[in-house]
Design a protein around this motif. Structure first.
Motif, short mmCIF file in Angstrom:
data_model
loop_
_atom_site.label_atom_id
_atom_site.label_comp_id
_atom_site.label_asym_id
_atom_site.label_seq_id
_atom_site.Cartn_x
_atom_site.Cartn_y
_atom_site.Cartn_z
N THR A 1 -15.62 12.50 -14.94
CA THR A 1 -14.63 13.10 -15.84
C THR A 1 -14.12 14.39 -15.23
OG1 THR A 1 -15.74 12.16 -17.77
CG2 THR A 1 -14.24 14.00 -18.16
N ASP A 2 -12.79 14.48 -15.13
CA ASP A 2 -12.16 15.69 -14.58
C ASP A 2 -12.37 16.83 -15.58
OD1 ASP A 2 -10.31 17.70 -13.83
OD2 ASP A 2 -9.01 16.21 -12.87
N PRO A 3 -13.06 17.91 -15.17
CA PRO A 3 -13.34 18.99 -16.12
C PRO A 3 -12.09 19.76 -16.54
CG PRO A 3 -14.03 19.61 -13.90
CD PRO A 3 -13.65 18.18 -13.84
N ASN A 4 -10.99 19.61 -15.79
CA ASN A 4 -9.78 20.36 -16.12
C ASN A 4 -8.96 19.72 -17.24
OD1 ASN A 4 -10.34 22.24 -14.11
ND2 ASN A 4 -9.32 21.00 -12.54
N ASN A 5 -9.03 18.37 -17.33
CA ASN A 5 -8.19 17.71 -18.35
C ASN A 5 -8.89 16.53 -19.03
OD1 ASN A 5 -8.18 15.78 -16.35
ND2 ASN A 5 -6.07 16.17 -15.71
N ASN A 6 -10.19 16.37 -18.76
CA ASN A 6 -10.99 15.29 -19.35
C ASN A 6 -10.51 13.89 -18.96
OD1 ASN A 6 -13.00 16.77 -20.66
ND2 ASN A 6 -11.68 17.17 -22.42
N ALA A 7 -9.70 13.78 -17.91
CA ALA A 7 -9.28 12.46 -17.43
C ALA A 7 -10.46 11.77 -16.74
CB ALA A 7 -8.11 12.60 -16.46
N ARG A 8 -10.55 10.45 -16.93
CA ARG A 8 -11.55 9.67 -16.20
C ARG A 8 -11.00 9.36 -14.82
NH1 ARG A 8 -16.42 9.71 -16.78
NH2 ARG A 8 -16.77 7.53 -16.22
N ARG A 9 -11.77 9.64 -13.80
CA ARG A 9 -11.30 9.41 -12.43
C ARG A 9 -12.28 8.51 -11.70
NH1 ARG A 9 -6.92 12.21 -11.43
NH2 ARG A 9 -6.48 14.16 -12.54
N ASP B 1 0.87 -1.18 0.00
CA ASP B 1 0.00 0.00 0.00
C ASP B 1 0.91 1.22 0.00
OD1 ASP B 1 -1.66 2.18 0.67
OD2 ASP B 1 -3.08 0.87 1.72
N ARG B 2 0.86 1.99 -1.08
CA ARG B 2 1.84 3.07 -1.26
C ARG B 2 1.69 4.20 -0.24
NH1 ARG B 2 1.07 3.83 -7.66
NH2 ARG B 2 -1.08 3.69 -6.92
N ARG B 3 0.59 4.21 0.49
CA ARG B 3 0.40 5.25 1.51
C ARG B 3 1.23 4.98 2.76
NH1 ARG B 3 -5.99 4.64 1.84
NH2 ARG B 3 -5.33 2.45 1.68
N PHE B 4 1.74 3.74 2.92
CA PHE B 4 2.40 3.35 4.17
C PHE B 4 3.67 2.55 3.86
CE2 PHE B 4 -2.23 3.24 4.81
CZ PHE B 4 -2.38 4.17 5.83
N PRO B 5 4.64 2.56 4.78
CA PRO B 5 5.77 1.65 4.63
C PRO B 5 5.29 0.21 4.83
CG PRO B 5 5.88 2.76 6.75
CD PRO B 5 4.76 3.40 5.99
N PRO B 6 6.00 -0.77 4.27
CA PRO B 6 5.58 -2.17 4.44
C PRO B 6 5.50 -2.55 5.92
CG PRO B 6 7.30 -2.00 2.77
CD PRO B 6 7.20 -0.65 3.42
N ILE B 7 4.51 -3.36 6.26
CA ILE B 7 4.39 -3.86 7.64
C ILE B 7 5.56 -4.80 7.92
CG2 ILE B 7 3.00 -5.31 9.17
CD1 ILE B 7 0.50 -4.23 7.76
N GLN B 8 6.18 -4.63 9.07
CA GLN B 8 7.29 -5.49 9.47
C GLN B 8 6.81 -6.57 10.44
OE1 GLN B 8 10.78 -3.22 10.76
NE2 GLN B 8 10.02 -1.45 9.62
N ALA B 9 7.56 -7.66 10.48
CA ALA B 9 7.17 -8.80 11.32
C ALA B 9 6.98 -8.38 12.78
CB ALA B 9 8.23 -9.91 11.22
N LYS B 10 7.80 -7.46 13.26
CA LYS B 10 7.72 -7.05 14.67
C LYS B 10 6.42 -6.33 14.99
CE LYS B 10 10.21 -2.70 13.91
NZ LYS B 10 11.48 -1.96 14.13
N GLU B 11 5.69 -5.86 13.96
CA GLU B 11 4.41 -5.18 14.18
C GLU B 11 3.24 -6.14 14.37
OE1 GLU B 11 3.75 -1.48 11.68
OE2 GLU B 11 5.37 -2.41 10.53
N SER C 1 -14.68 13.87 -0.43
CA SER C 1 -13.43 13.22 -0.05
C SER C 1 -13.03 12.16 -1.09
CB SER C 1 -13.57 12.57 1.33
OG SER C 1 -12.40 11.87 1.67
N LEU C 2 -14.03 11.44 -1.61
CA LEU C 2 -13.75 10.43 -2.64
C LEU C 2 -13.20 11.08 -3.91
CD1 LEU C 2 -16.50 7.64 -2.89
CD2 LEU C 2 -14.02 7.37 -2.74
N MET C 3 -13.73 12.26 -4.24
CA MET C 3 -13.22 12.94 -5.43
C MET C 3 -11.75 13.31 -5.26
SD MET C 3 -16.54 15.30 -6.33
CE MET C 3 -15.98 15.85 -7.93
N ARG C 4 -11.39 13.73 -4.05
CA ARG C 4 -9.97 14.02 -3.77
C ARG C 4 -9.15 12.73 -3.83
NH1 ARG C 4 -10.48 18.96 -5.26
NH2 ARG C 4 -11.29 20.45 -3.72
N LYS C 5 -9.70 11.65 -3.28
CA LYS C 5 -8.99 10.36 -3.32
C LYS C 5 -8.76 9.93 -4.77
CE LYS C 5 -9.20 5.54 -1.75
NZ LYS C 5 -10.03 4.47 -1.17
N ALA C 6 -9.71 10.25 -5.65
CA ALA C 6 -9.59 9.89 -7.06
C ALA C 6 -8.55 10.73 -7.80
CB ALA C 6 -10.95 10.03 -7.75
#
Length: 205
Positions: A117-125, A72-82, A147-152
């Motif tokens: 569709t992002d109105p600024n660049n027509n990207a599908r989000r 999960d790119r939001r977090f460092p990998p879970i380590q065994a000690k956790e 919040s979901l739109m920001r997550k997208a």
């Protein structure tokens, strides 16, 4: 299924194969969520990844147990000690329905998939929240959508007309949460010994 996710993660740290799962094969969309209890407080998200497409669940839980723990790119990998501080939630997603508009869902009952569709660049989000997220955060339906739109990945101004352009798919989930200490107890009862990590026995917490 939650036991199998812990088994898979423990086996990864030990460079061995996980025991066979104690549930039947099937096909469902699924998510695996890891949270960590820090200093006795509220469990904090440590990784959450899954799929909105139906998967064979034995391979699915094996794959996403590791992906959510380690990639999960939001977090460092879970380590065994956790491990002793972890809890695992498995979610199976059901009852997909197209919502009539962006407020046509219930907080605490429905998960959401938004597409727009992002109105600024027509990207599908697109992005999703599992059913428990909005309730846990204390959001209104509109706050959850924003919040979901920001997550997208949308960073522009959120207007009412943009909200109305969103395609919303709502769904429900069946979930179960297992703490590491309950996992240890289960393994001890069913297999006769507590799990070992890299040859070191964990005491029960």
């Amino acid at each position: 299924m939650a036991v199998y996710c812990f088994d898979t993660l423990v086996a990864h740290y030990n460079s061995e194969d996980a025991p066979l799962p104690a549930f039947d094969e099937g096909q469902h969309p699924l998510f695996v969520t890891w949270k960590k209890v820090v200093n006795g407080g509220e469990p904090r998200l440590r990784g959450c990844i899954g799929t909105l497409e139906a998967q064979y669940i034995i391979n699915g839980f094996q794959d996403y147990a590791l992906t959510s723990a380690l990639r999960d790119r939001r977090f460092p990998p879970i380590q065994a000690k956790e491990l002793p501080a972890l809890e695992c939630t498995v979610s199976i997603l059901t009852d997909y329905e197209t919502a009539n508009h962006y407020l046509d869902w219930e907080v605490g009952k429905h998960g959401l998939i938004i597409e727009f569709t992002d109105p600024n660049n027509n990207a599908r989000r697109s992005a999703t929240y599992l059913p428990e997220v909005a309730a846990h955060e204390g959001w209104t339906r509109e706050e959850a959508i924003d919040s979901l739109m920001r997550k997208a990945g949308y960073s522009g101004h959120i207007t009412e007309s943009l909200r109305k352009s969103i395609r919303v798919t709502r769904y429900q989930s069946t979930l179960f949460t297992l703490t590491y200490s309950d996992y240890v107890s289960y393994v001890r009862e069913t297999r006769g010994a507590a799990p070992t990590i890299n040859g070191v026995k964990h005491v029960n917490h």
